[in-house]
Design a protein around this motif. Structure first.
Motif, short mmCIF file in Angstrom:
data_model
loop_
_atom_site.label_atom_id
_atom_site.label_comp_id
_atom_site.label_asym_id
_atom_site.label_seq_id
_atom_site.Cartn_x
_atom_site.Cartn_y
_atom_site.Cartn_z
N TYR A 138 87.38 7.26 49.16
CA TYR A 138 86.91 7.14 47.61
C TYR A 138 85.32 7.83 47.85
O TYR A 138 85.05 8.46 47.00
CB TYR A 138 87.04 5.84 46.87
N TYR A 139 84.72 7.06 48.54
CA TYR A 139 83.22 7.04 48.61
C TYR A 139 82.90 8.11 49.75
O TYR A 139 81.69 8.64 49.54
CB TYR A 139 82.61 5.77 48.89
N LYS A 140 83.81 8.35 50.72
CA LYS A 140 83.18 9.17 51.87
C LYS A 140 81.68 8.92 52.52
O LYS A 140 81.07 9.89 52.35
CB LYS A 140 83.38 10.79 51.29
N PRO A 141 81.71 7.67 52.82
CA PRO A 141 80.52 7.38 53.36
C PRO A 141 80.12 7.88 54.83
O PRO A 141 80.99 8.39 55.50
CB PRO A 141 80.51 5.82 53.44
N THR A 142 78.93 7.85 55.09
CA THR A 142 78.50 8.24 56.32
C THR A 142 79.21 7.28 57.49
O THR A 142 79.59 7.78 58.47
CB THR A 142 76.78 8.03 56.39
N LYS A 143 79.22 5.94 57.10
CA LYS A 143 79.80 5.03 58.07
C LYS A 143 80.49 3.88 57.23
O LYS A 143 79.74 3.37 56.12
CB LYS A 143 78.61 4.45 58.93
N ILE A 144 81.51 2.96 57.65
CA ILE A 144 81.59 1.87 57.18
C ILE A 144 81.17 0.79 58.14
O ILE A 144 81.35 0.92 59.48
CB ILE A 144 83.15 1.84 57.25
N ASN A 145 80.57 -0.32 57.50
CA ASN A 145 79.88 -1.41 58.34
C ASN A 145 80.79 -2.72 58.16
O ASN A 145 81.33 -2.60 56.85
CB ASN A 145 78.56 -1.76 57.87
N MET A 146 81.31 -3.30 59.19
CA MET A 146 82.06 -4.62 58.96
C MET A 146 81.05 -5.85 59.47
O MET A 146 80.46 -5.49 60.54
CB MET A 146 83.21 -4.66 59.18
N ALA A 147 81.16 -6.94 59.05
CA ALA A 147 80.44 -7.88 59.47
C ALA A 147 81.12 -9.32 59.02
O ALA A 147 81.81 -9.67 58.05
CB ALA A 147 79.07 -7.94 59.16
N SER A 148 81.02 -10.18 60.13
CA SER A 148 81.60 -11.59 60.01
C SER A 148 80.59 -12.68 60.43
O SER A 148 81.05 -13.03 61.50
CB SER A 148 82.89 -11.78 60.50
N PHE A 149 79.41 -12.67 60.15
CA PHE A 149 78.64 -13.68 60.78
C PHE A 149 79.02 -15.23 60.39
O PHE A 149 79.31 -15.78 61.18
CB PHE A 149 77.18 -13.53 60.46
N ALA A 150 78.86 -15.36 59.04
CA ALA A 150 79.28 -16.95 58.64
C ALA A 150 78.46 -17.66 59.13
O ALA A 150 79.01 -18.96 59.37
CB ALA A 150 80.76 -17.23 58.89
N ASN A 151 77.22 -17.49 59.33
CA ASN A 151 76.23 -18.63 59.51
C ASN A 151 75.73 -19.20 58.42
O ASN A 151 75.39 -20.69 58.34
CB ASN A 151 75.08 -18.03 60.51
N MET A 152 75.27 -18.62 57.31
CA MET A 152 74.86 -19.13 56.16
C MET A 152 76.04 -19.89 55.17
O MET A 152 75.75 -20.93 54.58
CB MET A 152 74.15 -18.27 55.20
N LEU A 153 76.99 -19.18 55.39
CA LEU A 153 78.16 -19.60 54.62
C LEU A 153 79.43 -19.82 55.71
O LEU A 153 80.18 -18.59 55.99
CB LEU A 153 78.82 -18.65 53.64
N PRO A 154 79.48 -20.99 56.22
CA PRO A 154 80.29 -21.25 57.62
C PRO A 154 81.80 -21.46 57.30
O PRO A 154 82.40 -22.35 57.48
CB PRO A 154 79.77 -22.48 58.15
N ARG A 155 82.27 -20.30 56.98
CA ARG A 155 83.82 -19.88 56.54
C ARG A 155 84.20 -18.78 56.81
O ARG A 155 83.24 -17.77 56.60
CB ARG A 155 84.16 -20.51 55.22
N VAL A 156 85.27 -18.29 57.26
CA VAL A 156 85.81 -17.08 57.36
C VAL A 156 85.60 -16.19 56.35
O VAL A 156 86.23 -16.54 55.07
CB VAL A 156 87.21 -17.04 57.91
N HIS A 157 85.14 -15.08 56.56
CA HIS A 157 84.92 -14.26 55.47
C HIS A 157 84.33 -12.73 56.21
O HIS A 157 83.66 -12.77 57.09
CB HIS A 157 84.01 -14.19 54.15
N ILE A 158 84.85 -11.54 55.60
CA ILE A 158 84.69 -10.24 56.31
C ILE A 158 83.96 -9.27 55.29
O ILE A 158 84.19 -9.12 54.01
CB ILE A 158 85.85 -9.49 56.88
N HIS A 159 82.76 -8.94 55.51
CA HIS A 159 81.88 -8.19 54.70
C HIS A 159 82.37 -6.48 55.15
O HIS A 159 82.42 -6.20 56.20
CB HIS A 159 80.50 -8.15 54.92
N VAL A 160 82.81 -5.63 53.82
CA VAL A 160 83.03 -4.44 54.30
C VAL A 160 82.30 -3.54 53.35
O VAL A 160 81.95 -3.70 52.27
CB VAL A 160 84.47 -3.93 53.89
#
Length: 126
Positions: free
Chosen positions: A60-82
């Motif tokens: 849909y967006y045709k981005p330069t890059k997709i970033n994904m992250a899962s630090f969960a230090n500030m919110l210590p529960r499983v979640h994935i950023h896309v």
């Protein structure tokens, strides 16, 4: 300001992060601290949802890059950023949590249409 939930089933929900870029966060409803704490079936479902979100974001967006992250230090529960990243966004090539490089004014297609596409794709596998 509460983030908008764009999808929810009995085990997972997807939230929109308020940002200049397309940015979704995938959460498990049960607050597992680590991926390894989750039942294998739920981990597989989480990655299936991630794959769909990433694929729809790329198409849909045709981005330069997709970033994904899962630090969960500030919110210590499983979640994935896309995140759909663009050479012209305010932080690129830095992470969105990094140093701002410029003031960006991205012109992106309607996010509600993107949300609809994600929902349709998710319904095909659920």
């Amino acid at each position: 300001m509460q983030n908008l939930i764009i999808y929810e089933n009995s085990k997972i929900y997807i939230e929109k992060e308020n940002s200049e870029i397309p940015w979704l966060k995938i959460f498990t409803k049960e607050p597992y601290k680590e991926l390894g704490d989750m039942p294998k079936e739920l981990r597989l479902q989480l990655w299936d949802v991630y794959d769909i979100v990433e694929d729809e974001m790329k198409k849909y967006y045709k981005p330069t890059k997709i970033n994904m992250a899962s630090f969960a230090n500030m919110l210590p529960r499983v979640h994935i950023h896309v995140m759909a990243r663009f050479k012209e966004d305010s932080y690129f090539p830095n992470p969105m949590w990094g140093e701002r490089k410029r003031d960006a004014k991205l012109t992106l297609p309607d996010e509600n249409e993107f949300f609809k596409r994600v929902l349709v794709a998710l319904q095909k596998v659920n």
